[in-house]
Design a protein around this motif. Structure first.
Motif, PDB file in Angstrom:
ATOM      1  N   ALA A 235       4.113  20.402 -29.838  1.00 16.01           N
ATOM      2  CA  ALA A 235       3.175  19.996 -28.660  1.00 16.01           C
ATOM      3  C   ALA A 235       3.488  19.063 -27.832  1.00 16.01           C
ATOM      4  O   ALA A 235       3.412  18.262 -26.372  1.00 16.01           O
ATOM      5  CB  ALA A 235       1.698  20.082 -29.662  1.00 16.01           C
ATOM      6  N   GLU A 236       4.516  17.932 -28.601  1.00 17.80           N
ATOM      7  CA  GLU A 236       4.757  16.681 -28.446  1.00 17.80           C
ATOM      8  C   GLU A 236       4.949  16.482 -27.075  1.00 17.80           C
ATOM      9  O   GLU A 236       5.787  15.439 -25.843  1.00 17.80           O
ATOM     10  CB  GLU A 236       5.079  15.617 -29.150  1.00 17.80           C
ATOM     11  N   ARG A 239       4.450  17.835 -23.810  1.00 19.31           N
ATOM     12  CA  ARG A 239       3.442  16.989 -22.943  1.00 19.31           C
ATOM     13  C   ARG A 239       4.717  15.950 -22.193  1.00 19.31           C
ATOM     14  O   ARG A 239       4.411  15.851 -21.780  1.00 19.31           O
ATOM     15  CB  ARG A 239       2.889  15.940 -24.443  1.00 19.31           C
ATOM     16  N   ARG A 242       5.868  17.116 -19.438  1.00 17.31           N
ATOM     17  CA  ARG A 242       4.963  17.176 -18.499  1.00 17.31           C
ATOM     18  C   ARG A 242       4.989  15.968 -17.467  1.00 17.31           C
ATOM     19  O   ARG A 242       5.600  16.005 -16.217  1.00 17.31           O
ATOM     20  CB  ARG A 242       3.888  17.655 -18.597  1.00 17.31           C
ATOM     21  N   ASP A 243       5.393  15.790 -18.815  1.00 18.61           N
ATOM     22  CA  ASP A 243       4.501  13.787 -18.018  1.00 18.61           C
ATOM     23  C   ASP A 243       6.105  13.704 -17.458  1.00 18.61           C
ATOM     24  O   ASP A 243       6.014  12.530 -15.650  1.00 18.61           O
ATOM     25  CB  ASP A 243       4.506  12.419 -19.270  1.00 18.61           C
ATOM     26  N   GLU A 256       6.278  25.777 -23.119  1.00 20.55           N
ATOM     27  CA  GLU A 256       6.465  25.392 -24.925  1.00 20.55           C
ATOM     28  C   GLU A 256       7.164  26.711 -25.229  1.00 20.55           C
ATOM     29  O   GLU A 256       7.411  26.463 -26.718  1.00 20.55           O
ATOM     30  CB  GLU A 256       4.760  25.549 -25.049  1.00 20.55           C
TER      31      GLU A 256
END
Ligand SMILES: *Cc1c(COP(=O)(O)O)cnc(C)c1O
Length: 337
Positions: A235-236, A239, A242-243, A256
């Motif tokens: 999950a991290e 993130r 995406r960022d 994912e």
């Protein structure tokens, strides 16, 4: 004074302040003896441990952008934190020394009696050191913010680098490592089918996944977790990917469930030696004369060996192992099982 020595690096359509701390490339060489042991026909190692600054390691790649950003903002002090074993804090302290910045290190736990490994180096680099007195990792974040506020109020310009160094700007440095490796393999007829690397905060694998997708690398990336369970790590990483896409203005369509992270090689916990990790360190030293580290790369090599044993990695596949550094950890008492 090196204080203003950053330049504008163009990546994609974006311009980033950057300093240069790495050479043009780190070596890639074969591990012929380990390949024979593991029954893998092609095994290479990418030596990011040999990055030619501050005892090297993957953190330096990200710091080129983080410190570029700090200098562009006119910062005079770097603040960061983690565990006293941290390679990240040592790398930041070394960069601070080079650019004439003050350095504040915040550690969780209590002041250590033991001046060894990275902690010893951080003291040697002249950093100011704080311990939060709590074993809760987020206590570091609170303390860093408080120290930053204090410094601002006294007229300084502090720049806080997130705990452990996991930040989008850091991922950009790892993203570029993929381009570097692709160039290194461009003229070779055999290329890796799989890249194996350790996963801590996830910034490194995020950069490798995004870079591999964006530059259409021929390999898959298999991460070996050293601290957190795979679902949390994934999950991290998602993130961060995406960022970073937003920051770079690119889109990779990475899903994912395409993120592969194995969490069977953590052992007793983050920073605590595992039997398999220590055996992998020993094996790599004895057969190759290459030193892995107890916190990350030893466990990652144990992972590579384990994945080969269960046929997740096939004998006819080309395997590239990413050596992310961390050898000062070998000199911490108790870091070898
Ligand atoms: C920090 C670190 C890693 C893990 O990198 P992340 O980006 O935190 O996942 C791996 N190896 C070494 C030696 C490190 O210092």
């Amino acid at each position: 004074m090196l204080r203003n020595r950053f330049y504008k690096a163009h990546i994609g359509n974006v311009c980033f302040p950057r300093v240069r701390l790495t050479g043009p490339r780190t070596p890639i060489h074969r591990l012929l003896n380990l390949a024979e042991k593991f029954e893998i026909s092609n095994l290479w190692i990418k030596r990011d441990d040999l990055i030619c600054f501050g005892f090297g390691g993957n953190k330096i790649r990200g710091l080129e952008f983080l410190v570029g950003d700090a200098l562009a903002q006119g910062a005079d002090t770097l603040i960061t934190g983690a565990s006293p074993l941290s390679n990240h804090v040592r790398a930041v302290a070394a960069v601070a020394a080079r650019y004439g910045l003050k350095m504040v290190a915040v550690y969780w736990g209590n002041q250590s009696e033991d001046y060894s490994g990275n902690y010893k180096l951080v003291r040697m680099l002249g950093a100011q050191v704080f311990f939060t007195g709590s074993t809760v990792r987020t206590s570091v974040d609170r303390e860093m913010e408080m120290l930053a506020l204090k410094l601002k109020n006294s007229g300084s310009i502090p720049y806080v680098i997130p705990r452990g160094g996991a930040s989008v700007l850091g991922v950009v440095g790892q993203f570029l490592a993929v381009r570097e490796v692709l160039k290194q393999f461009a003229t070779r007829s055999i290329k890796p089918d799989v890249v194996v690397l350790p996963v801590g905060s996830g910034g490194t694998i995020a950069g490798w996944l995004l870079g591999s997708a964006w530059y259409k690398a021929p390999w898959r990336v298999e991460g070996i977790a050293v601290s957190k369970p795979a679902p949390e790590s994934k999950a991290e990483v998602m993130r961060l990917v995406r960022d970073t896409e937003v920051l770079l203005g690119i889109k990779s369509n990475l899903a994912e469930d395409a993120i592969i992270i194995h969490d069977h090689y953590i052992g007793p916990g983050y920073g605590i030696p595992s039997l398999a990790g220590s055996a992998a360190i020993q094996l790599t030293a004895i057969h190759e004369g290459v030193f892995l580290d107890p916190v990350y790369t030893g466990k990652a090599m144990a992972g590579l060996s384990g994945l080969r044993n269960v046929q997740r990695i096939k004998g006819n596949e080309g395997v590239l192992f990413l050596h992310t550094g961390g050898q000062p950890g070998l000199f911490v008492p108790g870091q070898f099982a």
